[in-house]
Design an enzyme around this catalytic site. Structure first.
Site, PDB file in Angstrom:
ATOM      1  N   ASP A   1     -27.132 -38.715   7.278  1.00  0.00           N
ATOM      2  CA  ASP A   1     -26.073 -37.714   7.141  1.00  0.00           C
ATOM      3  C   ASP A   1     -24.693 -38.340   7.344  1.00  0.00           C
ATOM      4  OD1 ASP A   1     -24.959 -35.195   6.812  1.00  0.00           O
ATOM      5  OD2 ASP A   1     -26.298 -34.228   8.251  1.00  0.00           O
TER       6      ASP A   1
ATOM      7  N   ASP B   1     -25.431 -27.497   2.119  1.00  0.00           N
ATOM      8  CA  ASP B   1     -25.937 -26.796   3.303  1.00  0.00           C
ATOM      9  C   ASP B   1     -26.126 -25.314   3.019  1.00  0.00           C
ATOM     10  OD1 ASP B   1     -25.995 -29.061   4.794  1.00  0.00           O
ATOM     11  OD2 ASP B   1     -24.365 -28.530   6.151  1.00  0.00           O
TER      12      ASP B   1
END
Ligand code: GLA
Length: 749
Positions: free
Chosen positions: A487, A557
Site C-alpha cells: 500500500d 477503496d
C-alpha cells in the site's frame, strides 16, 4: 551536421552495428516483437504487426521524423525519404512544424520537447541529429547526438507482434567531461496523421472515485495529463485514447492510444500545433524536475507505449489488456489466474487478533476462497492510523505467538496467506521515525506536512532502500507469506533530499521510483513464489511500470457495488479486468448504507478478479449459500473474464442507470455476459444486448446463472443471431443484476 561514417562509429565506442534487415513479410518472431525493416536508400524504418504500420525516417537535416502511424498498409507500399516541412512564417519555423520522433529543446522549437538540458557553461541549446541505427532481435535503436556536445540519445523501439503496440524509451548518455542537468526527459513523441476532428478520452479521479472517463475535443494548444504527486496518482491516469468524432459506439472508428510505464511523477502532453498537427509526448514530469547526469552516466526514460485500433476505443482496450497479460505482468505470457481473495480489512480494521482472524479464515474457506489476506494493523504499535508505520515487527499484544499459528491455520484450510504492508511510509509515532527523523522527504527547517498522520520515507536514499529491502526480506524469510498487498496512502510533500549536494537533490524524482522498482524486483527474485498487489489508498498507483512487478491492482477503496460499476468501467479502458481486484463487501460499509442484494454485489465484483471483503461473521446461512454458489460459478468463468476479450456493451457513463459487459474467451468457446440496472426509471424495458465478437457461423447455447432472459429468447442460436437480433434481459426494479454464459456448441456449416 553529423553523418554516419566508419570513423564516427569507431569514435562512438558503442557496440552499435548498423544491421540492414529487409524483410518481405512480418511473421511473428521469437522475441515477441515484429521485425523492423530498413531501406538504406531512403533511410526509412518500418514496423508492421497485427493491424498496425509504423514508419519513420531520417530527413535531410538528420532529424528523425514520423512518416506514418495507423492502419496496416500493404507490404508493397513504399515511403519516400523524410523531408522536413518548409517554415510557414518567421513565427513557425521548420523545426516546430516537423513531426519529430524525438527532439531536443533548441533551435527555436516552441512545442513540447523530448529533452531539455542545461550545460555547466550556461548553454541550454540542444540540437540532436541522427548518428546511426541498429536492429537487433527485432528491436530498433537509433542513436542521436547533439551537433557539438557529447550528449548521446539512443531511441529504443520495439513493436509487439501480437498487438502492434509500439514500445519506446530513450537512453540519455553523458560522454562529456562535465556533469549536466536534464530538466525534462520524455521517451519520445507520437505524431498523429493530420486531422481536425480528434477527440481525447482520458481518466480522472480522486480517492474513492478513481477512473472517471472524460472526453474533450483536441483543438489548438496543449492538453497536459500529469501527476506531480511523486507517484502515479489518480487525478489523471497515464493513459490516453484518441478517436475521431464519428460515433458514440465504442467499437467503431480508428483509435490511437498509449500509456506510460512509470510510477513516479509523469506527464503526457497532447499538443495541436499551428498547422493542426497533433503531437503526443510522454515521459517524466518536467515540473520541479532535475537530474544531474555525471560524466560517463546514462539514464533511461520510462517506456511510453502506444497503439492503434480500427475497432474503436473498445478495440484499443482489448489490445492493451492483451499486451499486459502477454508481455508486461510477472510470468507473462502465462500469469496465474487470480485466486479468489478474502481480505479482513473492512471486517476487523485495526482490531486484529489470532482468534478473530482464524474465525474469518474458516468462514472464508467454507465459501471457496483461495487466499486469505490480513490487512493493516498487525505490526508495531498500530492500534489506529496514528502510529506504527515503519515498525515492521509483529505486535505481540495482538499476536503473542507471532504470525505462524495463523499462517499455518490458513494453509491448513487450503488457502494461501497474504499480508498488508506500506513500506515507504512512517508515522511520527514510531520507533523508526524516532531513530531516523532524517529519513523522510523534507526540507530542513520547514514543516513536514502529514497525510493520514504519516510521512513519506525518502526511498531514493541508499540507507532507506536498504532498510525497506531488509525488513521485507526478513518478513518473507521468517514467515510463509504467499502474497503482499503493498500500500501507499499519501502523496509527496516538501520533496527535499538535503544530504546530497545541491545539484543532485532533484534526482529524488527519478531515484525514488527506480529504487521502488528495484526492491520489487529483488524481492521477487529472492522469493519467486511471492505475489504482490499494488494498492495506493485505492487506485493511485496503477500503471504499466508497477505492473511489471505486481500481479494485481486495487482500483479503489470505494467498494460500493454501484459505484464500482463506474469505477471498474474506467479501469478497463487501459487495464485488464484480470488485474482488477473487486471485493464483495457489506451493504453498510459506506455512508449511504445501501442495502443491496448480495447477488448484485457478487455480479458487480465478478467482472474482475473476485474477492470478498465482507464481515463473514454477520453472514446468514442464505448469504453463505449465495456466496458459495457464485464463487463456484466464478471459477468456471474466470479464465474468460480475466484473459478474454472485453466488450463494454453498455458503459455506465453519462449517468446511465444501466451497465452491461461481455467477455469472450480467447478460444471463442465461452462467452460471459453481465447486465445491471441500478435504478429502474419509468419501467422501461432493458435495451436488447447485441453481443459482439462471436462467430457468426457457430451455434451458442445460452444459460443464465443469475436473473433471466425475457420470455421467448431461444436456448440456442447462431452467433449471427446473438449479435444482430440480440439478447433480451428481464430486469425490473432497482439493483437488478443478471449473468449469462453462451457456450459454443457447434459450427453451423
Ligand atoms: C488503504 C487501502 C485499504 C486498506 C487501508 C488500511 O486505504 O486502500 O484497502 O488496506 O489502507 O489502512
Amino acid at each position: 551536421m553529423i553523418r554516419p561514417s566508419v570513423l564516427g562509429y569507431a569514435r562512438m565506442g558503442l557496440a552499435i552495428t548498423l544491421s540492414l534487415f529487409v524483410f518481405s513479410c512480418t511473421s511473428i518472431s521469437q522475441t515477441g516483437n515484429a521485425p523492423v525493416t530498413y531501406d538504406a536508400n531512403t533511410r526509412v524504418f518500418r514496423m508492421d504487426a497485427a493491424g498496425v504500420t509504423y514508419v519513420l525516417g531520417v530527413n535531410e537535416h538528420e532529424q528523425v521524423q514520423t512518416l506514418y502511424w495507423g492502419k496496416r498498409l500493404s507490404p508493397g507500399d513504399a515511403f519516400p525519404a523524410a523531408r522536413s516541412p518548409r517554415g510557414y512564417s518567421a513565427f513557425d519555423l521548420p523545426i516546430t512544424l516537423t513531426q519529430h520522433e524525438f527532439v531536443g529543446w533548441g533551435g527555436g522549437i516552441v512545442l513540447e520537447p523530448d529533452l531539455k538540458i542545461t550545460f555547466p557553461d550556461g548553454n541550454r541549446d540542444l540540437a540532436l541529429k541522427y548518428v546511426s541505427s541498429s536492429i537487433k532481435e527485432n528491436k530498433l535503436n537509433i542513436v542521436m547526438k547533439d551537433i557539438s556536445r557529447e550528449v548521446y540519445v539512443t531511441l529504443h523501439y520495439a513493436m509487439d507482434a501480437e498487438t502492434g503496440i509500439v514500445r519506446r524509451s530513450a537512453e540519455i548518455e553523458n560522454r562529456s567531461d562535465a556533469a549536466f542537468t536534464i530538466e525534462q526527459a520524455a521517451a519520445g513523441t507520437y505524431n498523429l496523421p493530420r486531422g481536425t476532428d480528434y477527440h481525447l478520452h482520458f481518466l480522472t479521479g480522486r480517492w474513492a472515485a478513481e477512473w472517471s472517463v472524460q472526453d474533450e475535443a483536441i483543438r489548438g494548444g496543449k492538453i497536459v495529463l500529469e501527476s506531480r504527486r511523486g507517484t502515479t496518482g489518480s487525478q489523471n491516469i497515464p493513459f490516453f485514447v484518441i478517436d475521431r468524432d464519428i460515433s458514440k459506439d465504442q467499437e467503431q472508428g480508428d483509435a490511437y492510444f498509449g500509456a506510460l510505464a512509470w510510477s513516479g511523477s509523469w506527464q503526457i502532453s497532447i499538443e495541436q500545433d499551428a498547422l493542426q498537427q497533433v503531437h503526443i509526448t510522454g515521459g517524466l514530469n518536467a515540473f520541479d524536475f532535475g537530474y544531474r547526469l555525471k560524466k560517463g552516466e546514462r539514464i533511461e526514460t520510462p517506456e511510453f507505449l502506444a497503439g492503434f485500433s480500427s475497432q474503436g476505443i473498445g478495440g484499443a482496450s482489448r489490445l492493451m489488456h492483451r499486451l499486459e497479460i502477454d508481455s508486461i505482468v510477472p510470468n507473462a505470457p502465462n500469469p496465474r489466474l487470480r485466486p479468489v481473495i478474502y481480505n479482513s480489512w473492512e471486517a476487523t480494521t485495526f482490531h486484529l487478533d489470532e482468534a478473530g482472524q482464524v474465525a474469518l479464515a474458516e468462514k472464508a474457506a467454507s465459501i471457496g476462497v483461495e487466499r486469505f489476506v490480513m490487512d493493516d494493523g498487525w505490526f508495531g504499535q498500530r492500534m489506529n492510523d496514528r502510529a506504527g508505520l515503519g515498525d515492521w515487527y509483529v505486535n505481540k499484544e495482538k499476536f503473542p505467538h507471532g504470525l505462524k499459528p495463523l499462517i499455518d491455520k490458513v494453509h491448513s484450510l487450503g488457502m494461501e496467506f497474504g499480508l498488508w504492508v506500506e513500506p515507504e511510509m512512517v508515522n511520527a509515532d514510531s520507533d523508526l521515525y524516532r531513530n531516523h527523523p532524517d529519513w523522510i522527504l523534507n526540507f530542513p527547517g520547514r514543516p513536514h506536512t502529514e497525510g493520514r498522520n504519516q510521512m513519506v520515507l525518502n526511498l531514493a536514499r541508499p540507507d532507506v532502500r536498504a532498510y525497506v529491502m531488509s525488513f521485507l526480506n526478513k518478513l518473507l524469510a521468517e514467515n510463509e507469506i504467499d502474497f503482499l498487498k503493498w500500500d501507499y496512502n499519501r502523496n509527496w510533500s516538501e520533496p527535499g533530499w538535503s544530504d546530497v549536494p545541491l545539484e543532485d537533490q532533484k534526482d529524488v524524482y527519478y531515484d525514488f521510483t527506480k529504487n521502488f522498482y528495484s526492491i520489487l524486483e529483488e524481492l521477487r527474485s529472492k522469493h519467486p513464489k511471492l505475489e504482490i498487489e499494488s494498492c495506493s489508498g485505492g487506485g493511485s498507483r496503477v500503471d504499466l511500470g508497477v505492473m511489471r512487478y505486481t500481479d494485481q491492482d486495487w482500483p479503489s477503496d470505494n467498494t460500493n457495488p454501484v459505484d464500482r460499476l463506474v469505477i471498474q468501467n474506467g479501469f478497463t479502458y487501459p487495464y485488464s479486468p484480470g488485474l482488477m481486484v473487486a471485493w464483495v463487501t457489506d451493504s453498510s460499509n459506506l455512508p449511504n448504507r445501501l442495502a443491496l442484494p448480495l447477488e448484485f454485489r457478487f455480479l458487480s465484483s465478478m467482472q474482475g478478479a473476485l474477492g470478498v471483503g465482507a464481515n463473514l461473521n454477520k453472514y446468514t446461512p442464505e448469504d453463505f449459500a449465495v456466496a458459495k454458489r457464485l464463487i463456484a460459478q466464478y471459477k468456471t468463468l474466470r479464465e474468460t473474464i480475466q484473459r478474454g476479450l472485453l466488450y463494454r456493451l453498455i458503459p455506465p457513463e453519462d449517468g446511465s442507470e444501466r451497465s452491461a459487459t461481455e467477455y469472450v474467451s480467447r478460444d471463442g468457446k465461452q462467452v460471459v455476459v453481465f447486465a445491471f440496472l441500478h435504478s429502474s426509471i419509468e419501467r422501461y424495458p432493458y435495451p436488447t444486448l447485441k453481443l459482439r465478437g462471436l462467430d457468426e457461423d457457430a451455434v451458442y447455447k445460452l444459460e443464465a446463472f443469475e436473473g433471466k432472459a425475457t420470455n421467448g429468447v431461444p436456448a440456442t442460436a447462431s452467433g449471427s443471431y446473438w449479435m444482430n437480433r440480440g439478447l433480451d434481459v428481464n430486469m425490473n426494479g432497482d439493483f437488478q443484476a443478471a449473468g449469462f454464459t453462451l457456450t459454443k456448441v457447434a459450427a453451423l456449416k
